[in-house]
Design an enzyme around this catalytic site. Structure first.
Site, PDB file in Angstrom:
ATOM      1  N   TRP A  22      -3.421  60.202 -15.636  1.00  0.00           N
ATOM      2  CA  TRP A  22      -2.660  59.729 -16.792  1.00  0.00           C
ATOM      3  C   TRP A  22      -3.478  59.778 -18.079  1.00  0.00           C
ATOM      4  O   TRP A  22      -2.928  60.032 -19.149  1.00  0.00           O
ATOM      5  CB  TRP A  22      -2.167  58.291 -16.541  1.00  0.00           C
ATOM      6  CG  TRP A  22      -1.355  58.152 -15.301  1.00  0.00           C
ATOM      7  CD1 TRP A  22      -1.753  57.604 -14.108  1.00  0.00           C
ATOM      8  CD2 TRP A  22      -0.006  58.586 -15.094  1.00  0.00           C
ATOM      9  NE1 TRP A  22      -0.732  57.663 -13.190  1.00  0.00           N
ATOM     10  CE2 TRP A  22       0.354  58.257 -13.756  1.00  0.00           C
ATOM     11  CE3 TRP A  22       0.941  59.215 -15.908  1.00  0.00           C
ATOM     12  CZ2 TRP A  22       1.611  58.532 -13.223  1.00  0.00           C
ATOM     13  CZ3 TRP A  22       2.204  59.489 -15.369  1.00  0.00           C
ATOM     14  CH2 TRP A  22       2.527  59.146 -14.043  1.00  0.00           C
ATOM     15  N   ARG A  64       2.474  50.072 -15.336  1.00  0.00           N
ATOM     16  CA  ARG A  64       2.060  49.113 -14.316  1.00  0.00           C
ATOM     17  C   ARG A  64       2.638  47.714 -14.521  1.00  0.00           C
ATOM     18  O   ARG A  64       2.525  46.866 -13.630  1.00  0.00           O
ATOM     19  CB  ARG A  64       0.533  49.035 -14.252  1.00  0.00           C
ATOM     20  CG  ARG A  64      -0.088  50.268 -13.619  1.00  0.00           C
ATOM     21  CD  ARG A  64      -1.518  50.037 -13.187  1.00  0.00           C
ATOM     22  NE  ARG A  64      -1.959  51.083 -12.275  1.00  0.00           N
ATOM     23  CZ  ARG A  64      -1.775  51.081 -10.960  1.00  0.00           C
ATOM     24  NH1 ARG A  64      -1.128  50.064 -10.385  1.00  0.00           N
ATOM     25  NH2 ARG A  64      -2.200  52.059 -10.203  1.00  0.00           N
ATOM     26  N   TYR A  97       0.854  44.034 -22.134  1.00  0.00           N
ATOM     27  CA  TYR A  97       0.792  45.430 -21.707  1.00  0.00           C
ATOM     28  C   TYR A  97       1.174  46.309 -22.888  1.00  0.00           C
ATOM     29  O   TYR A  97       1.539  45.825 -23.958  1.00  0.00           O
ATOM     30  CB  TYR A  97       1.733  45.672 -20.519  1.00  0.00           C
ATOM     31  CG  TYR A  97       1.470  46.972 -19.769  1.00  0.00           C
ATOM     32  CD1 TYR A  97       0.218  47.226 -19.204  1.00  0.00           C
ATOM     33  CD2 TYR A  97       2.456  47.935 -19.636  1.00  0.00           C
ATOM     34  CE1 TYR A  97      -0.039  48.403 -18.524  1.00  0.00           C
ATOM     35  CE2 TYR A  97       2.215  49.120 -18.955  1.00  0.00           C
ATOM     36  CZ  TYR A  97       0.962  49.354 -18.405  1.00  0.00           C
ATOM     37  OH  TYR A  97       0.706  50.526 -17.740  1.00  0.00           O
TER      38      TYR A  97
END
Length: 199
Positions: A104, A14, A8
């Protein structure tokens, strides 16, 4: 023990629910954080071109909440009965529906600011009221012990408070739930040691 590699960005986002669950399970994993500059190259190598990805002995799993359910079952945090599991999933999906509405990735600052303001001032209060009513006088959202729905609330609300720091002023029960989660020793330890990021 399988080898776990979480891929990530260097942010909570998330992937944070996955990190909470690993902390709770006391499982070692590779927390591989990529830069935005590296993302175009990485994107071509991951399923569906999205992250987070959790590799389990090299097998890539995608979709953060699917990974969360996988780990939550192992941790005993998915709900004690099938009915509770459905209730837990419903809270998580309700939170995720709301968080997914934020633009976002919007590049135009004025449009992004306007949409964020709309969500935080007009839509968030009704969601928080509903969550407050659902929680009632309980210590946890579902049943009589912590579930990953409570973890997800702590993660989502942490981000929402960055965006609007007075958002929970009228919801002491939801603040108390955050404190309940953050007082779990392994979660407290993770929060103290994780890299500091805005989101």
């Amino acid at each position: 023990m399988p080898h776990y590699k979480l891929i990530y960005f260097n942010m909570r986002g998330r992937a944070e629910i996955i990190r909470y669950l690993f902390a709770y399970l006391d499982i070692q994993y590779e927390d591989h954080r990529i830069s935005q500059d590296d993302w175009p190259t990485v994107k071509q190598t991951v399923p569906f071109g999205k992250i987070p990805i959790l590799e389990v002995d090299g097998v890539p799993l995608h979709q953060s909440l699917a990974i969360g359910r996988f780990l939550a079952r192992e941790a005993g945090l998915a709900g004690k009965t099938e009915l509770e599991q459905c209730q837990v999933d419903a809270i998580i999906d309700t939170l995720d529906d709301f968080m997914s509405r934020f633009p976002w990735a919007e590049k135009k600052k004025d449009i992004k600011d306007q949409m964020f303001n709309e969500l935080l001032t007009h839509d968030a209060p009704s969601l928080l009221q509903d969550l407050d009513l659902y929680l009632g006088k309980k210590d946890w959202f579902v049943g009589n012990s912590v579930t990953w729905a409570d973890f997800y609330w702590d993660i989502c609300s942490t981000t929402l408070l960055v965006l609007k720091n007075d958002l929970l002023d009228k919801h002491p029960k939801l603040v108390a739930l955050r404190k309940n989660v953050q007082s779990i020793p392994v979660i407290s330890d993770w929060i103290k040691q994780r890299p500091e990021t805005r989101m």
